[in-house]
Design a protein around this motif. Structure first.
Motif, short mmCIF file in Angstrom:
data_model
loop_
_atom_site.label_atom_id
_atom_site.label_comp_id
_atom_site.label_asym_id
_atom_site.label_seq_id
_atom_site.Cartn_x
_atom_site.Cartn_y
_atom_site.Cartn_z
N TYR A 1 -55.24 -35.32 4.29
CA TYR A 1 -54.59 -34.03 4.50
C TYR A 1 -54.93 -33.10 3.34
CZ TYR A 1 -52.25 -36.36 8.30
OH TYR A 1 -52.02 -37.06 9.46
N HIS A 2 -54.81 -31.81 3.60
CA HIS A 2 -55.19 -30.76 2.66
C HIS A 2 -56.71 -30.70 2.46
CE1 HIS A 2 -51.00 -30.05 2.03
NE2 HIS A 2 -50.82 -31.29 1.61
N ARG A 3 -57.45 -31.10 3.49
CA ARG A 3 -58.86 -30.75 3.60
C ARG A 3 -59.00 -30.10 4.97
NH1 ARG A 3 -62.76 -32.26 -0.14
NH2 ARG A 3 -63.92 -30.67 1.00
N ALA A 4 -59.74 -29.00 5.01
CA ALA A 4 -59.68 -28.10 6.16
C ALA A 4 -60.11 -28.73 7.48
CB ALA A 4 -60.50 -26.85 5.87
N GLY B 1 -58.46 -31.67 -3.81
CA GLY B 1 -59.67 -32.35 -4.26
C GLY B 1 -60.86 -31.41 -4.35
N ILE B 2 -60.64 -30.12 -4.06
CA ILE B 2 -61.72 -29.12 -4.16
C ILE B 2 -61.66 -28.52 -5.56
CG2 ILE B 2 -62.67 -26.98 -3.23
CD1 ILE B 2 -61.16 -27.63 -0.60
N THR B 3 -62.71 -28.72 -6.33
CA THR B 3 -62.70 -28.32 -7.74
C THR B 3 -63.53 -27.07 -7.97
OG1 THR B 3 -64.66 -29.62 -8.29
CG2 THR B 3 -62.52 -30.76 -8.38
N ASN B 4 -63.32 -26.47 -9.14
CA ASN B 4 -64.14 -25.32 -9.53
C ASN B 4 -65.62 -25.69 -9.57
OD1 ASN B 4 -62.39 -22.85 -10.22
ND2 ASN B 4 -61.27 -24.54 -11.16
N GLN B 5 -65.90 -26.91 -9.98
CA GLN B 5 -67.29 -27.36 -10.03
C GLN B 5 -67.89 -27.41 -8.63
OE1 GLN B 5 -68.81 -27.74 -12.96
NE2 GLN B 5 -70.76 -28.09 -11.91
N MET B 6 -67.10 -27.85 -7.65
CA MET B 6 -67.58 -27.96 -6.26
C MET B 6 -67.95 -26.60 -5.67
SD MET B 6 -65.01 -30.81 -4.64
CE MET B 6 -65.44 -30.39 -2.95
N VAL B 7 -67.13 -25.58 -5.98
CA VAL B 7 -67.37 -24.28 -5.36
C VAL B 7 -68.36 -23.43 -6.14
CG1 VAL B 7 -65.05 -24.29 -4.34
CG2 VAL B 7 -65.43 -23.08 -6.50
N LYS B 8 -68.68 -23.85 -7.35
CA LYS B 8 -69.55 -23.06 -8.24
C LYS B 8 -70.87 -22.70 -7.57
CE LYS B 8 -72.00 -23.59 -12.62
NZ LYS B 8 -72.29 -24.55 -13.70
N ASP B 9 -71.48 -23.66 -6.90
CA ASP B 9 -72.77 -23.41 -6.26
C ASP B 9 -72.66 -23.29 -4.74
OD1 ASP B 9 -74.17 -23.51 -8.73
OD2 ASP B 9 -74.09 -25.71 -8.67
N ALA B 10 -71.42 -23.18 -4.24
CA ALA B 10 -71.22 -23.04 -2.79
C ALA B 10 -71.54 -21.62 -2.36
CB ALA B 10 -69.78 -23.39 -2.43
N PRO C 1 -56.74 -22.88 -9.27
CA PRO C 1 -55.73 -23.46 -10.18
C PRO C 1 -55.77 -24.99 -10.15
CG PRO C 1 -54.77 -21.75 -8.78
CD PRO C 1 -56.13 -22.03 -8.24
N LEU C 2 -55.38 -25.60 -11.24
CA LEU C 2 -55.40 -27.06 -11.35
C LEU C 2 -54.55 -27.71 -10.25
CD1 LEU C 2 -56.29 -29.59 -12.88
CD2 LEU C 2 -54.29 -29.28 -14.39
N PHE C 3 -53.41 -27.09 -9.94
CA PHE C 3 -52.54 -27.62 -8.90
C PHE C 3 -53.28 -27.73 -7.56
CE2 PHE C 3 -49.86 -26.38 -5.24
CZ PHE C 3 -49.07 -27.52 -5.15
N ILE C 4 -54.06 -26.72 -7.24
CA ILE C 4 -54.80 -26.71 -5.97
C ILE C 4 -55.95 -27.73 -6.03
CG2 ILE C 4 -56.22 -25.32 -4.42
CD1 ILE C 4 -53.26 -24.60 -4.31
N GLU C 5 -56.61 -27.83 -7.17
CA GLU C 5 -57.64 -28.86 -7.33
C GLU C 5 -57.06 -30.25 -7.06
OE1 GLU C 5 -61.05 -27.42 -10.44
OE2 GLU C 5 -59.32 -28.44 -11.29
#
Length: 210
Positions: free
Chosen positions: A154-157, A65-74, A57-61
């Protein structure tokens, strides 16, 4: 000896970033960060962004700072969680607001048919008992209150796991310096987390005179 009988200064501190608040509602993990503490010292780190198979969701992005684009190829969540399962073997775990992270941990492990048999303790609950004068017990507040090493992120693991690791070591130091309790067991720390504040002195006195 069961894992929980081991010293509380040797364990793994972990943190998840997720797509939402509950795995029961279909939310998934998007990042795992973890820190191995051995004999009171940080020795190893583990961090991966992972593809949850659902949209972030946009709120979580915006929050992480973790975006759909970042996880696409993860790497896929199952692959990362299998690696994390192997990383934590033989160790107990700690997280800040552990009830949240433990729910996701067990949900992700269930998906890959793995079961974790160690203990999980909560640095938030422990800090409420031992740092009662803190303004509140959010991780960022406690980092400032105890002047803990922090990247200010904060909010990065991994960043959250590292601050939590320093917080946990600060809690153990508090027990040693103020209550003359050196190298408590993980089982004691787990019990401390569940002890009502007004009964804390009884718990500490019982251990001191054991």
């Amino acid at each position: 000896m069961h894992l929980t009988g081991r010293p509380a200064n040797t364990l793994i501190v972990f943190d998840f970033e997720t797509t939402g608040l509950s795995p029961d509602l279909g939310d998934r993990c998007i990042e795992i960060g973890a820190v191995l503490i051995e004999d009171g010292r940080i020795k190893e780190r583990f961090q991966h962004v992972m593809n949850p198979g659902i949209r972030i969701p946009l709120f979580i992005e915006n929050l992480t700072g973790i975006t759909n684009q970042m996880v696409k190829d993860a790497r896929k969540s199952g692959e990362v969680m299998q690696e994390f399962f192997e990383f934590i073997q033989g160790h107990n775990l700690v997280a800040h607001n552990a009830a949240f992270d433990e729910r996701f941990l067990r949900a992700e492990f269930k998906r890959i048919k793995c079961r974790f048999d160690g203990g999980v303790a909560c640095s938030l609950l422990a800090s409420r008992r031992l740092f009662q004068q803190a303004p509140n017990h959010q991780l960022a507040t406690l980092a400032d209150y105890k002047n803990l090493p922090s990247q200010g992120i904060y909010h990065r693991a991994l960043a959250d796991a590292e601050v939590t690791a320093y917080l946990w070591l600060s809690l153990l130091d508090e027990l040693q310096t103020r209550h003359q309790l050196s190298t408590p067991s993980f089982a004691f720390m787990a019990q401390l987390c569940k002890t009502p504040k007004h009964q804390l002195h009884k718990l500490l006195a019982a251990v001191q005179h054991a």
